[in-house]
Design a protein around this motif. Structure first.
Motif, PDB file in Angstrom:
ATOM      1  N   MET A   1      63.475  48.950  11.113  1.00  0.00           N
ATOM      2  CA  MET A   1      62.018  48.790  11.141  1.00  0.00           C
ATOM      3  C   MET A   1      61.621  47.473  10.487  1.00  0.00           C
ATOM      4  SD  MET A   1      58.975  51.134   9.481  1.00  0.00           S
ATOM      5  CE  MET A   1      59.377  52.579  10.462  1.00  0.00           C
ATOM      6  N   LEU A   2      60.683  46.800  11.096  1.00  0.00           N
ATOM      7  CA  LEU A   2      60.181  45.551  10.549  1.00  0.00           C
ATOM      8  C   LEU A   2      59.201  45.818   9.406  1.00  0.00           C
ATOM      9  CD1 LEU A   2      59.406  43.842  13.959  1.00  0.00           C
ATOM     10  CD2 LEU A   2      61.228  43.157  12.394  1.00  0.00           C
ATOM     11  N   ASP A   3      59.185  44.924   8.440  1.00  0.00           N
ATOM     12  CA  ASP A   3      58.146  45.011   7.413  1.00  0.00           C
ATOM     13  C   ASP A   3      56.788  44.636   7.997  1.00  0.00           C
ATOM     14  OD1 ASP A   3      59.602  45.767   5.021  1.00  0.00           O
ATOM     15  OD2 ASP A   3      60.562  43.803   5.141  1.00  0.00           O
ATOM     16  N   CYS A   4      56.788  43.612   8.846  1.00  0.00           N
ATOM     17  CA  CYS A   4      55.502  43.129   9.357  1.00  0.00           C
ATOM     18  C   CYS A   4      55.697  42.426  10.694  1.00  0.00           C
ATOM     19  CB  CYS A   4      54.874  42.162   8.352  1.00  0.00           C
ATOM     20  SG  CYS A   4      53.203  41.618   8.773  1.00  0.00           S
ATOM     21  N   VAL A   5      54.746  42.618  11.571  1.00  0.00           N
ATOM     22  CA  VAL A   5      54.638  41.837  12.801  1.00  0.00           C
ATOM     23  C   VAL A   5      53.421  40.937  12.642  1.00  0.00           C
ATOM     24  CG1 VAL A   5      53.902  41.977  15.201  1.00  0.00           C
ATOM     25  CG2 VAL A   5      55.848  43.310  14.437  1.00  0.00           C
ATOM     26  N   ILE A   6      53.631  39.643  12.880  1.00  0.00           N
ATOM     27  CA  ILE A   6      52.552  38.651  12.816  1.00  0.00           C
ATOM     28  C   ILE A   6      52.240  38.232  14.245  1.00  0.00           C
ATOM     29  CG2 ILE A   6      51.848  36.394  11.942  1.00  0.00           C
ATOM     30  CD1 ILE A   6      54.116  36.775   9.787  1.00  0.00           C
ATOM     31  N   ILE A   7      51.002  38.321  14.633  1.00  0.00           N
ATOM     32  CA  ILE A   7      50.614  37.966  16.005  1.00  0.00           C
ATOM     33  C   ILE A   7      49.751  36.719  15.957  1.00  0.00           C
ATOM     34  CG2 ILE A   7      49.549  38.764  18.141  1.00  0.00           C
ATOM     35  CD1 ILE A   7      50.058  41.610  17.169  1.00  0.00           C
ATOM     36  N   GLY A   8      50.284  35.635  16.503  1.00  0.00           N
ATOM     37  CA  GLY A   8      49.576  34.362  16.514  1.00  0.00           C
ATOM     38  C   GLY A   8      50.365  33.303  15.781  1.00  0.00           C
ATOM     39  N   GLY A   9      50.658  32.190  16.472  1.00  0.00           N
ATOM     40  CA  GLY A   9      51.500  31.148  15.901  1.00  0.00           C
ATOM     41  C   GLY A   9      50.782  29.875  15.559  1.00  0.00           C
ATOM     42  N   LEU A  29      57.196  36.828  14.177  1.00  0.00           N
ATOM     43  CA  LEU A  29      55.962  36.174  14.562  1.00  0.00           C
ATOM     44  C   LEU A  29      55.965  36.024  16.077  1.00  0.00           C
ATOM     45  CD1 LEU A  29      54.167  33.155  12.994  1.00  0.00           C
ATOM     46  CD2 LEU A  29      54.645  33.152  15.424  1.00  0.00           C
ATOM     47  N   PHE A  30      54.948  36.567  16.729  1.00  0.00           N
ATOM     48  CA  PHE A  30      54.796  36.437  18.177  1.00  0.00           C
ATOM     49  C   PHE A  30      53.792  35.330  18.461  1.00  0.00           C
ATOM     50  CE2 PHE A  30      56.321  40.800  17.780  1.00  0.00           C
ATOM     51  CZ  PHE A  30      57.321  40.814  18.742  1.00  0.00           C
ATOM     52  N   ASP A  31      54.205  34.383  19.289  1.00  0.00           N
ATOM     53  CA  ASP A  31      53.372  33.223  19.585  1.00  0.00           C
ATOM     54  C   ASP A  31      53.311  33.009  21.090  1.00  0.00           C
ATOM     55  OD1 ASP A  31      51.973  30.872  19.647  1.00  0.00           O
ATOM     56  OD2 ASP A  31      53.585  29.636  18.825  1.00  0.00           O
ATOM     57  N   ILE A  73      60.848  33.982  15.245  1.00  0.00           N
ATOM     58  CA  ILE A  73      59.694  33.614  16.068  1.00  0.00           C
ATOM     59  C   ILE A  73      60.028  33.899  17.516  1.00  0.00           C
ATOM     60  CG2 ILE A  73      58.188  31.740  16.823  1.00  0.00           C
ATOM     61  CD1 ILE A  73      58.770  30.359  14.134  1.00  0.00           C
ATOM     62  N   LYS A  74      59.152  34.627  18.185  1.00  0.00           N
ATOM     63  CA  LYS A  74      59.367  34.961  19.592  1.00  0.00           C
ATOM     64  C   LYS A  74      58.163  34.503  20.411  1.00  0.00           C
ATOM     65  CE  LYS A  74      62.404  38.931  18.768  1.00  0.00           C
ATOM     66  NZ  LYS A  74      63.610  38.261  19.314  1.00  0.00           N
ATOM     67  N   GLU A  75      58.443  33.760  21.464  1.00  0.00           N
ATOM     68  CA  GLU A  75      57.371  33.275  22.340  1.00  0.00           C
ATOM     69  C   GLU A  75      57.091  34.324  23.414  1.00  0.00           C
ATOM     70  OE1 GLU A  75      58.351  29.381  23.698  1.00  0.00           O
ATOM     71  OE2 GLU A  75      58.077  28.480  21.707  1.00  0.00           O
ATOM     72  N   GLU A  76      56.442  35.374  22.981  1.00  0.00           N
ATOM     73  CA  GLU A  76      56.106  36.484  23.860  1.00  0.00           C
ATOM     74  C   GLU A  76      54.659  36.894  23.621  1.00  0.00           C
ATOM     75  OE1 GLU A  76      59.044  39.757  24.411  1.00  0.00           O
ATOM     76  OE2 GLU A  76      60.057  38.812  22.714  1.00  0.00           O
ATOM     77  N   ARG A  77      54.074  37.479  24.630  1.00  0.00           N
ATOM     78  CA  ARG A  77      52.710  38.013  24.526  1.00  0.00           C
ATOM     79  C   ARG A  77      52.777  39.484  24.137  1.00  0.00           C
ATOM     80  NH1 ARG A  77      47.497  37.180  26.563  1.00  0.00           N
ATOM     81  NH2 ARG A  77      46.378  39.101  27.057  1.00  0.00           N
ATOM     82  N   THR A  92      55.587  44.258  23.953  1.00  0.00           N
ATOM     83  CA  THR A  92      55.331  42.937  24.510  1.00  0.00           C
ATOM     84  C   THR A  92      55.137  43.022  26.020  1.00  0.00           C
ATOM     85  OG1 THR A  92      57.658  42.410  24.919  1.00  0.00           O
ATOM     86  CG2 THR A  92      56.775  41.927  22.720  1.00  0.00           C
ATOM     87  N   LYS A  93      54.692  41.911  26.592  1.00  0.00           N
ATOM     88  CA  LYS A  93      54.487  41.852  28.029  1.00  0.00           C
ATOM     89  C   LYS A  93      55.783  42.104  28.789  1.00  0.00           C
ATOM     90  CE  LYS A  93      52.434  38.964  31.636  1.00  0.00           C
ATOM     91  NZ  LYS A  93      51.767  37.662  31.924  1.00  0.00           N
ATOM     92  N   GLY A  94      56.902  41.712  28.188  1.00  0.00           N
ATOM     93  CA  GLY A  94      58.198  41.936  28.814  1.00  0.00           C
ATOM     94  C   GLY A  94      58.710  43.355  28.694  1.00  0.00           C
ATOM     95  N   GLY A  95      57.954  44.209  27.977  1.00  0.00           N
ATOM     96  CA  GLY A  95      58.335  45.612  27.870  1.00  0.00           C
ATOM     97  C   GLY A  95      59.174  45.965  26.668  1.00  0.00           C
TER      98      GLY A  95
END
Length: 301
Positions: A1-9, A29-31, A73-77, A92-95
């Protein structure tokens, strides 16, 4: 499990990721890489970074973050965020699915320009949204303020700091009272309430503003007051309280009204939209996440 998901780069999300990494916390971090400042040529007002190109700033920031192995860092929506059983499920958009203890929203805002012909040709090159960011480059020029609401008065006064030749265009809207117009005119700020037909420019440089009555007023640069809307719907979908001006309500460490959800950067609409401020807000929000994770570990079973 992740401690945190950050949305926006952007600067807020990247600075939050840096602080998370330095605390050894596992985060992603999703960017989507669609920044609000993509039309910006240079960013200003950040000590040691004054004049940096946004793309170069982002490159440097990512290099800093990538020094810390617990953060990726992941370049995903991100498409879906749901809270269930005290944790967050992110898809994510990729499922791909992820589970995290906390969610930090750094999705930022989106500018909505007034519907004026030719404005897209000059926005980000000679017409901007922030005088603190671009006022120095416009100093001493023939400047325009384009504002269709009551902010015209404030911006007309403020822009006079950089030029003694300022014209406020309200694009046909009666948004200024007689007393306000008198205040501006006493300081040689002209008010034009006629409807704008279009902006004329050459290679991104504003040259004049043509009115529907046929008058053409020569201008070299200026400020346009844009409407600001949230770039992503996650805060409302998660039930976070939204302020009357459309911002996400947060405390001093980015905590929203929903436990486990944090927000930083421009999203609160409570501070000027500047690089240095967004980065600082990301730092504080990440500190809030870390403090809350530590406190949770000390709770008695």
């Amino acid at each position: 499990m992740l401690d945190c998901v950050i949305i926006g780069g952007g600067p807020a999300g990247l600075n939050a990721a840096l602080v998370m990494g330095r605390a050894g916390r596992k985060a992603i971090l999703f960017d989507e890489d669609k920044p609000r400042n993509r039309v910006t040529q240079e960013s200003h007002g950040f000590i040691t970074q004054d004049g940096v190109k946004p793309s170069e700033f982002k490159k440097r920031a990512r290099t800093d973050v990538q020094k810390y192995p617990s953060v990726s860092i992941k370049e995903e929506r991100v498409e879906i965020i749901e809270k269930s059983g005290g944790v967050f499920r992110i898809q994510t958009k990729g499922g791909t699915d992820y589970v995290a203890k906390k969610v930090l929203l750094a999705t930022g805002l989106r500018d909505v320009l007034p519907e004026i012909s030719g404005i897209q040709n000059v926005y980000g090159t000679s017409v901007f949204s922030c005088p603190f960011c671009d006022g120095w480059e416009m100093r001493g020029q023939a400047l325009a303020v384009i504002a269709e609401n009551e902010r015209a008065f404030h911006m007309g006064k403020l822009l006079s700091n950089w030029s003694r030749d300022v014209v406020v265009f309200t694009n046909g809207y009666q948004v200024l009272g007689e007393e306000e117009k008198d205040v501006l005119m006493r300081q040689h700020v002209t008010v034009v309430e006629e409807k704008i037909e279009g902006l004329k420019s050459k290679e991104g440089q504003l040259t004049s503003i043509r009115l529907q009555n046929g008058q053409e007023i020569q201008r070299e640069a200026g400020i346009v007051m844009t409407d600001l809307v949230q770039s992503a719907p996650f805060a409302e979908q998660l039930g976070c309280e939204i302020t009357p001006n459309g911002g996400i309500k947060v405390d001093s460490f980015g905590r929203t009204t929903v436990e486990g959800v944090y927000a930083c950067g421009d999203t609160s609409l409570s501070t000027p939209s500047q690089l240095v401020i967004a980065a600082a807000e990301g730092n504080k929000a990440a500190a809030g996440v870390i403090m809350d994770l530590v406190e949770a570990a000390f709770l008695l079973p």
